[in-house]
Design a protein around this motif. Sequence first.
Motif, mmCIF file in Angstrom:
data_model
loop_
_atom_site.group_PDB
_atom_site.id
_atom_site.type_symbol
_atom_site.label_atom_id
_atom_site.label_comp_id
_atom_site.label_asym_id
_atom_site.label_seq_id
_atom_site.Cartn_x
_atom_site.Cartn_y
_atom_site.Cartn_z
ATOM 1 N N GLU A 58 1.073 2.899 -0.035
ATOM 2 C CA GLU A 58 1.545 2.811 -1.403
ATOM 3 C C GLU A 58 1.954 1.365 -1.663
ATOM 4 N N GLU A 59 1.642 0.877 -2.884
ATOM 5 C CA GLU A 59 1.959 -0.513 -3.213
ATOM 6 C C GLU A 59 3.299 -0.606 -3.913
ATOM 7 N N VAL A 60 4.019 -1.677 -3.633
ATOM 8 C CA VAL A 60 5.280 -1.903 -4.334
ATOM 9 C C VAL A 60 5.491 -3.410 -4.505
ATOM 10 N N ILE A 120 -11.645 -13.066 3.317
ATOM 11 C CA ILE A 120 -12.132 -11.700 3.523
ATOM 12 C C ILE A 120 -11.124 -11.013 4.420
ATOM 13 N N GLU A 121 -10.577 -9.879 3.949
ATOM 14 C CA GLU A 121 -9.533 -9.267 4.769
ATOM 15 C C GLU A 121 -9.665 -7.768 4.920
ATOM 16 N N GLU A 122 -8.986 -7.303 5.917
ATOM 17 C CA GLU A 122 -8.900 -5.892 6.271
ATOM 18 C C GLU A 122 -8.316 -5.105 5.087
ATOM 19 N N PHE A 123 -8.847 -3.910 4.855
ATOM 20 C CA PHE A 123 -8.329 -3.043 3.797
ATOM 21 C C PHE A 123 -7.098 -2.311 4.323
ATOM 22 N N LEU A 124 -5.996 -2.400 3.580
ATOM 23 C CA LEU A 124 -4.759 -1.739 4.002
ATOM 24 C C LEU A 124 -4.557 -0.472 3.193
ATOM 25 N N GLU A 125 -4.126 0.577 3.873
ATOM 26 C CA GLU A 125 -3.888 1.832 3.168
ATOM 27 C C GLU A 125 -2.404 2.087 3.039
HETATM 28 P P1 AMP Z 1 -3.874 -9.275 -4.891
HETATM 29 O O1 AMP Z 1 -4.170 -10.076 -6.132
HETATM 30 O O2 AMP Z 1 -4.181 -9.977 -3.622
HETATM 31 O O3 AMP Z 1 -2.560 -8.556 -4.914
HETATM 32 O O4 AMP Z 1 -4.915 -8.054 -5.012
HETATM 33 C C1 AMP Z 1 -4.973 -7.251 -6.159
HETATM 34 C C2 AMP Z 1 -4.957 -5.810 -5.778
HETATM 35 O O5 AMP Z 1 -6.024 -5.520 -4.876
HETATM 36 C C3 AMP Z 1 -3.705 -5.384 -5.044
HETATM 37 O O6 AMP Z 1 -2.677 -5.071 -5.930
HETATM 38 C C4 AMP Z 1 -4.192 -4.198 -4.253
HETATM 39 O O7 AMP Z 1 -4.235 -3.040 -5.071
HETATM 40 C C5 AMP Z 1 -5.600 -4.573 -3.899
HETATM 41 N N1 AMP Z 1 -5.643 -5.208 -2.575
HETATM 42 C C6 AMP Z 1 -5.568 -6.525 -2.290
HETATM 43 N N2 AMP Z 1 -5.631 -6.748 -0.962
HETATM 44 C C7 AMP Z 1 -5.783 -5.543 -0.384
HETATM 45 C C8 AMP Z 1 -5.916 -5.096 0.965
HETATM 46 N N3 AMP Z 1 -5.931 -5.951 1.989
HETATM 47 N N4 AMP Z 1 -6.021 -3.777 1.187
HETATM 48 C C9 AMP Z 1 -6.014 -2.898 0.152
HETATM 49 N N5 AMP Z 1 -5.908 -3.254 -1.140
HETATM 50 C C10 AMP Z 1 -5.783 -4.555 -1.408
#
Ligand code: AMP
Length: 421
Positions: free
Chosen positions: A190-192, A183-188
Motif C-alpha cells: 500500500e502506498e502512503v 529501471i527498478e524492481e516492482f514493489l508490492e
Molecule cells: P514515482 O513518481 O516514482 O512516485 O512513481 C509514480 C507512481 O508509480 C508511484 O506512486 C507508484 O504508484 C508507482 N511506482 C513507482 N515506482 C514503483 C515501484 N518500484 N514499484 C511499484 N510501483 C511503483
Amino acid sequence: MKKHVLIIGSGGREHALAWKLAQSPEVGRLSCAPGNAGIAQLAECFVLSSQEDIASFCQREKVSLLVIGPEQPLVEGLADRLRAQNTPVFGPSAKAAQLEGSKAFTKRLCMKYNIPTAAYGEFTDEAAALAYLHGKTYPLVVKADGLAAGKGVIIAQNAQEAQGAVRDMFSGSFGAAGKCIVIEEFLEGEEVSLFALCDGEHALYFGHAQDHKRAFDGDKGPNTGGMGAYSPAPVMTQTLQTRVMQDIIHPTMAAMKKEGAPFQGVLFAGLMLTKSGPKLLEYNTRFGDPETQVLMRRMEGDLFPLLLASATGSLENMQVRMRNEAVICVVMAAQGYPGSYIKGSVIRGLHAAQALPGCVVFHAGTTKNGEDIVAAGGRVLNVTALGVTIAAAHEAAYRAVDAIDWPEGFCRRDIGWRAVA
Ligand code: AMP
Ligand code: GLY
C-alpha cells in the motif's frame, strides 16, 4: 513587528498554505504569486514572472518569509537566489532539490547510505538498458530521471512493454528528463505519503496522507496529479511512522548534509509499505497536492513559526500537533482532465458548500470573470471536510461536493475507500 509572507504558486496546495498562514497571529501581510481566485480572498496576488522579479519584490516589500509551493522553481534555484540576498526561504536549494529533480541522484544516495528502496539500474545508453532487461521478472518499473510532471513512470507488465518504454524515453518523449533512465524492481504493498519538515540538520514528522492518483473510481483511468486525499491512513501506525523517520528520513538528512547539500524545506516521501517494511518510491522536495489540503485542515496551532524555523535552521525542539479527527479532500476537475478540457465554465454554490459544518473549499485552477468564479485549469476545486472518522469525513465532503453547481466538472466518489472499507 508583524511579518510579510510571500507564497509562490497557484494550486490548491498554495490556497491551503495561505489559509493556514492567514490564521497566524504573527503574519500581518500575505502575498501570493500568481495565486488564484480563492487565494485572492486571503492574500494580495501579484504576477512575478522571473527570479529577478521575485527577488526585487521580496526586497522592496520587506518579505520576512518566502514559501515556494511547486518543484520547478526549486529545481531552477529560486531558493538559492533569495538566500543570496538574505531573504528567509521555505524550500530547498537547487542542489538539495535534486532529490526530486533526479531519480538517479536519489537512488544513488539510497544505495550509498543504505536507505531502503527498490533494487535498480541506471542508464544513459539505450543498448545497455535493453540488455539489462534480459532475464528479468515482471512487472518492472521504467522511470525517466528528470521532472516529468508525474508522467515519467511506466509499469511494464512484460519484456515488450519494458523495451517499448526504454526506446520511448531515449527517443525523447520526455525531453531532457529521459536522457537518463532508472529501471527498478516492482514493489508490492500500500502506498502512503509521509511529510517531514527539515532545517538542514533536523527533521520533524509532519503527518502523512494517502493520495488517489487515478482519474476514476476504483483506481481506474489515467494517472493524474491527484484526485483526492485523506489523513490519517489506518495502515500508517505509530510504529511505522517511527520506523520511516529512523530508517529513511533521518538517514537522508544526514546523507544530504554529508554530500554538501543540507536539505531545508519539506521532504515528501512516497513510500510503499511492503511485507519487508517501508521502502522509498520517490522523494518530492515540496508539499503534496492534494495532501497538503488535508494536512492543513488537520494541523493544530500556528504554521508560520514552523516554516520560519525550517528556513532559519531552528526546528530542534519544535512540535507539530494534529487533530484526532480525520480529513478528506475531494478534487473536482474539469471534464476531460487529465486530457484536454475546456476553460471558462461558471462554478456556483461555493458559499452553500462552505457553509456546511466542517467544510472548507480550496481553489486550484479558478479565476474571476466579473462576479463569477470560473474554471481555469484541470484540477479546479478541493473540497475538504473534517469528521470524527474517515467515514464521517467522507460523507461530509460529498455533501459539500453536491452543494456545488458545476456541470462541467467531475470528481471521484470513492475518495478514502481503503479507510472507509
Ligand atoms: P514515482 O513518481 O516514482 O512516485 O512513481 C509514480 C507512481 O508509480 C508511484 O506512486 C507508484 O504508484 C508507482 N511506482 C513507482 N515506482 C514503483 C515501484 N518500484 N514499484 C511499484 N510501483 C511503483
Ligand atoms: N499528490 C502527489 C504530488 O503532489 O506529487
